[in-house]
Design an enzyme around this catalytic site. Structure first.
Site, PDB file in Angstrom:
ATOM      1  N   GLY A 110       0.849  -1.199   0.000  1.00 14.15           N
ATOM      2  CA  GLY A 110       0.000   0.000   0.000  1.00 14.15           C
ATOM      3  C   GLY A 110       0.872   1.233   0.000  1.00 14.15           C
ATOM      4  O   GLY A 110       2.107   1.135   0.062  1.00 14.15           O
ATOM      5  N   LYS A 111       0.211   2.378  -0.068  1.00 10.03           N
ATOM      6  CA  LYS A 111       0.977   3.623  -0.128  1.00 10.03           C
ATOM      7  C   LYS A 111       1.877   3.779   1.094  1.00 10.03           C
ATOM      8  O   LYS A 111       2.955   4.341   1.017  1.00 10.03           O
ATOM      9  CB  LYS A 111       0.023   4.806  -0.279  1.00 10.03           C
ATOM     10  CG  LYS A 111      -0.717   4.722  -1.615  1.00 10.03           C
ATOM     11  CD  LYS A 111      -1.547   5.919  -1.970  1.00 10.03           C
ATOM     12  CE  LYS A 111      -2.271   5.624  -3.289  1.00 10.03           C
ATOM     13  NZ  LYS A 111      -3.185   6.626  -3.750  1.00 10.03           N
ATOM     14  N   ARG A 112       1.415   3.237   2.215  1.00  9.28           N
ATOM     15  CA  ARG A 112       2.206   3.367   3.439  1.00  9.28           C
ATOM     16  C   ARG A 112       3.483   2.530   3.437  1.00  9.28           C
ATOM     17  O   ARG A 112       4.403   2.776   4.199  1.00  9.28           O
ATOM     18  CB  ARG A 112       1.359   3.013   4.652  1.00  9.28           C
ATOM     19  CG  ARG A 112       1.077   4.245   5.493  1.00  9.28           C
ATOM     20  CD  ARG A 112       0.228   3.901   6.672  1.00  9.28           C
ATOM     21  NE  ARG A 112      -1.183   3.982   6.311  1.00  9.28           N
ATOM     22  CZ  ARG A 112      -2.148   3.360   6.952  1.00  9.28           C
ATOM     23  NH1 ARG A 112      -1.856   2.561   7.965  1.00  9.28           N
ATOM     24  NH2 ARG A 112      -3.397   3.513   6.594  1.00  9.28           N
ATOM     25  N   ASP A 113       3.523   1.505   2.580  1.00 11.01           N
ATOM     26  CA  ASP A 113       4.753   0.696   2.508  1.00 11.01           C
ATOM     27  C   ASP A 113       5.687   1.253   1.445  1.00 11.01           C
ATOM     28  O   ASP A 113       6.574   0.561   0.961  1.00 11.01           O
ATOM     29  CB  ASP A 113       4.425  -0.745   2.118  1.00 11.01           C
ATOM     30  CG  ASP A 113       3.285  -1.290   2.927  1.00 11.01           C
ATOM     31  OD1 ASP A 113       3.466  -1.412   4.132  1.00 11.01           O
ATOM     32  OD2 ASP A 113       2.214  -1.554   2.344  1.00 11.01           O
ATOM     33  N   GLY A 114       5.445   2.480   1.057  1.00 11.88           N
ATOM     34  CA  GLY A 114       6.330   3.094   0.084  1.00 11.88           C
ATOM     35  C   GLY A 114       5.967   2.726  -1.341  1.00 11.88           C
ATOM     36  O   GLY A 114       6.815   2.781  -2.222  1.00 11.88           O
TER      37      GLY A 114
END
Ligand code: GLU
Length: 486
Positions: free
Chosen positions: A245-249
């Site tokens: 996801g966006k949070r994992d870069g």
């Protein structure tokens, strides 16, 4: 069979690499079979709509070379390709179902629905709206949602990736077809659009698998054949067992472009993330992918995203393209990636630099960090030279190092022509006359002219730097060593 398929993104933000793979496989299947690849913009969720997102999607697809045969800016027989512009079509289709007793208008207030939910939770029974279906049906008016009148029964189907599937009645419900705002839900709109656009293969994220029994019920209600169904497993984050996801870069695809990743490498990497043709091949051109692709070799478990692998592959692609096309053809791709100081230099000089450094690049933006000394005198730090492990190995004092540099420089000054071949000969000759090891002598010269942790082969580096720059940098270091000593 000619595969007619589509990529149907929602314009809710940038497309990251987790999303774009759902465009690649349909594209490959369409091209392989001489079918069609359609782009449809699913913009019915107004709350999540992000202005500019459609342009970004198109930009990304074009950059990757995934051109669409029908869709925005291209047109086609089933236009328009934005769902909000097809509003009336969905309403007509929903009304058809109402007329046949297969759907109903329902204005049950949301508080009442919430109360059903709570009551079911308290009674520990699964919440299904069909258990609360109103007894009397109302005439549809604007502002009233329309729901499907589900016909729950066991259903079986085949998913091209997940295999034979079956589901019981408990997962089928009276799903909403048309919302209060008059726009359709995804669940409904995609069924209508896929049919009207002639789509015979739907490839999308595995998250839609659990809703498939409801989709099957809709195909059945309309009496239309279902397309081939392809559920694509998630791309997993580098760590843990979760979806990338966006949070994992998960950066946007265009961010990779701006960092100097080549579209060929990105396409190659993403296509092979969760698919292989059973061979050891790692580098695929788009045409090779089109030939080799097959649905039945898509993995049914999540593939882990590995940026190191992507960058490795990018380096391979830089080498491949330079080798195949030559520096002149490749050079325009590097335009935005040179250090500021390179601005005033001629293209011909930058091409020379590129020619000796390209095989060390992982991304084009490495040019920025790796080529500074070709355009400006490097920051000067005598300690960096003295602490280098090869220089230390010489056991020479600063004045002895200065003397060694003097020998080198004097010899180089005498070169009749500053060519690669001459430099190579002289450097070898210097090894003999000075009795130094290559790592020691060449590190001394290399650091003196570049102050970089590494550089291309020394003869090439000196040849590109040119006579005046090379000699003046050697002189500069020589005198710094002398004055440091005093
Ligand atoms: N609009 C959906 C999404 O972006 C598309 C799913 C599909 O391809 O049908 O996830």
């Amino acid at each position: 069979m000619k595969i007619i398929t589509r990529f149907a993104p929602s314009p809710t933000g940038y497309i990251h690499i987790g999303n774009v793979r759902s465009a690649i496989y349909p594209y490959l299947a369409a091209r392989q079979t001489g079918g069609k690849f359609i782009l449809r913009i699913e913009d019915t969720d107004q709350a999540r709509y992000v202005p500019g997102a459609t342009e970004l999607i198109m930009d990304t697809l074009r950059w990757l070379g995934l051109e669409w045969d029908e869709g925005p800016e291209v047109g086609g027989p089933a236009a328009p390709y934005f769902q909000t512009e097809r509003k009336d079509i969905y309403l007509d289709w929903a009304k058809k179902l109402i007329a046949e007793g297969k759907a109903y208008a329902d204005d049950t207030p949301s508080e009442t629905i919430e109360a059903y939910r709570k009551a079911d939770a308290a009674a520990k029974v699964p919440y299904l709206y069909r258990n609360h279906r109103p007894d009397t049906t109302k005439k549809w008016q604007e502002g009233m949602p329309i729901r499907f009148k589900s016909d729950p029964k066991p259903r079986t189907w085949h998913d091209e990736v997940m295999g034979d599937m079956h589901a019981g009645p408990e997962v089928q419900d009276d799903i909403i077809l048309i919302k209060k705002d008059g726009l359709p839900t995804y669940n409904f709109a995609h069924i209508v659009d896929d049919y009207l656009m002639g789509v015979n293969m739907v490839a999308r994220g595995v998250e839609y698998l659990s809703s498939t029994p409801n989709y099957l019920a809709l195909y059945e209600a309309f009496g239309i054949d279902r397309p081939l169904l392809v559920s694509l497993p998630h791309i997993l984050a580098p760590q843990g067992n979760k979806k990338l996801g966006k949070r994992d870069g998960a950066k946007s695809v265009t961010e990779y472009r701006d960092d100097g990743v080549l579209p060929e490498a990105m396409l190659n990497y993403l296509a092979c993330l969760g698919w292989n043709d059973g061979t050891e091949q790692e580098i695929y051109t788009k045409d090779e992918l089109v030939k080799a692709f097959s649905l039945d070799r898509i993995q049914n478990s999540g593939a882990r995203y590995d940026e190191v692998k992507l960058l490795w592959l990018n380096g391979q692609w830089i080498r491949k393209l330079v080798t195949e096309q030559g520096i002149d053809a490749f050079y325009p791709r590097t335009t935005n990636f040179w250090p500021e100081t390179a601005k005033s230099y001629a293209d011909s000089y930058k091409k020379q630099v590129l020619g000796i450094i390209y095989d060390r690049l992982k991304t084009l933006s490495d040019l920025r960090e790796m080529t500074g000394y070709f355009f400006a005198d490097p920051a000067f730090d005598i300690d960096q030279l003295l602490t280098n492990k090869f220089i230390k190995k010489t056991g020479l004092s600063e004045s002895e190092l200065a003397a060694l540099l003097d020998t080198v420089r004097t010899r180089l000054e005498k070169l009749p022509a500053w060519t690669e071949a001459n430099l190579k000969t002289i450097l070898n000759e210097l090894l003999e006359t000075t009795g130094r090891k290559p790592a020691e002598l060449f590190s001394l010269i290399r650091i003196a002219v570049s102050f970089a942790p590494f550089s291309p082969a020394l003869d090439l580096t000196l040849a590109v730097l040119g006579r005046d720059v090379s000699l003046s940098r050697l002189r500069r270091v020589q005198s710094a060593l002398v004055s440091d000593q005093q």
